[in-house]
Structures are given as C-alpha cells and as structure tokens.
Design an enzyme around this catalytic site. Sequence first.
Site, PDB file in Angstrom:
ATOM      1  N   ALA A  32      33.812  39.662  32.845  1.00 48.56           N
ATOM      2  CA  ALA A  32      33.152  40.897  33.272  1.00 48.56           C
ATOM      3  C   ALA A  32      31.735  40.978  32.711  1.00 48.56           C
ATOM      4  O   ALA A  32      30.795  41.365  33.419  1.00 48.56           O
ATOM      5  CB  ALA A  32      33.968  42.105  32.850  1.00 48.56           C
ATOM      6  N   GLY A  46      39.462  37.018  27.758  1.00 48.53           N
ATOM      7  CA  GLY A  46      38.947  36.284  28.914  1.00 48.53           C
ATOM      8  C   GLY A  46      38.361  37.195  29.972  1.00 48.53           C
ATOM      9  O   GLY A  46      37.290  36.928  30.526  1.00 48.53           O
ATOM     10  N   CYS A  47      39.041  38.289  30.243  1.00 48.28           N
ATOM     11  CA  CYS A  47      38.566  39.225  31.269  1.00 48.28           C
ATOM     12  C   CYS A  47      37.283  39.920  30.826  1.00 48.28           C
ATOM     13  O   CYS A  47      36.396  40.188  31.632  1.00 48.28           O
ATOM     14  CB  CYS A  47      39.651  40.234  31.610  1.00 48.28           C
ATOM     15  SG  CYS A  47      41.083  39.446  32.394  1.00 48.28           S
ATOM     16  N   THR A  48      37.169  40.203  29.528  1.00 50.98           N
ATOM     17  CA  THR A  48      35.945  40.802  29.005  1.00 50.98           C
ATOM     18  C   THR A  48      34.793  39.816  29.130  1.00 50.98           C
ATOM     19  O   THR A  48      33.695  40.194  29.560  1.00 50.98           O
ATOM     20  CB  THR A  48      36.145  41.242  27.543  1.00 50.98           C
ATOM     21  OG1 THR A  48      37.186  42.229  27.511  1.00 50.98           O
ATOM     22  CG2 THR A  48      34.869  41.812  26.953  1.00 50.98           C
ATOM     23  N   ALA A  64      43.620  41.580  33.393  1.00 48.83           N
ATOM     24  CA  ALA A  64      43.763  42.778  32.563  1.00 48.83           C
ATOM     25  C   ALA A  64      42.466  43.134  31.856  1.00 48.83           C
ATOM     26  O   ALA A  64      41.882  42.293  31.164  1.00 48.83           O
ATOM     27  CB  ALA A  64      44.869  42.578  31.529  1.00 48.83           C
TER      28      ALA A  64
END
Length: 158
Positions: free
Chosen positions: A51, A46-48, A41
């Site tokens: 990325a 975590g995804c930020t 998401a």
Amino acid sequence: MSERLIPGAAAPDFTLKNAEGQEVSLRDFRGRSTVIYFYPAASTPGCTKQACDFRDSLASLQQAGYDVVGISPDPVGKLAKFAAAEGLTFPLLSDEDHAVAEAYAAWGEKKNYGKTYQGLIRSTIVVDPDGTVTIAQYNVRATGHVAKLRRDLKLDAE
C-alpha cells in the site's frame, strides 16, 4: 473460483464501500485507466509495504492516467484506520464477502505451512478507460510489485 482474467476480457463491474462507508463502483473510474489491487489484510507487514509503495507512486501513476484502488476482505472500519495510519489517499474498498475477489479470480486455494485453505490471492488487474482488462497479474509479491507494475506499464522507475 472464477477463471483468471486475461487481457482483452471485460472487467467485472462492482460496487463496494470505501473506508468512509461510501459506495464506489468500477464505473466511477470510466474514462481513466484503473489499477485494482487485491490484498489479504490491512495493517499487516506485506500489505502495508504494498500500500505504501502505491501511495509513494500515486502521483506519477495518476499523471500517467492511472487511478489506484485497493480491495481487501477487511471491514470498513479497519480500512479507515489503515488509510489514516499510512496516509493512503487512494480508495480502499471493503469486500467482506469476497464476491468481487471471486469475480476477479483473486479468491481461491492457498497453501501455507502445509495447510490448504481458501483465501485472498494477492493480485493486480489493470483496466482501461473502457472497462477492458489490459494486465492481469496473480500471486504477486508485496515487495517490489509496484516497481514491476510500473515497468510493465512502461512508466519510468522512481
């Protein structure tokens, strides 16, 4: 869930919309190696982190011949906000029906706090210029993953 991909397998082709709403296909990357990473998401911690790690390594990855593509089940609008907020310059693709994640075995059973559910499995697949899988990593950790991938690709650590 599909069987996990292994090195030597043909990477499943796909066409998905990017953050600008334009169609992007795996075949668009033929002739270069491509790092395809699946993340659950946009705009979550975590995804930020993951990325931004790819963003910060992008120039050296591209110099070594690797393009980077992120795929999540987020809608195009959310991807556009995420890319703008974090200065992400590589394609983020929307897989809302998770068909591509399923084809890459990045969608399946997950467990969290004792509950079992279907969801996106954080995964990274590296595809060579001819469309063959060279690296397939599943259940990767958001933090430190890009550094590990760079080691696996035998690139100098940044």
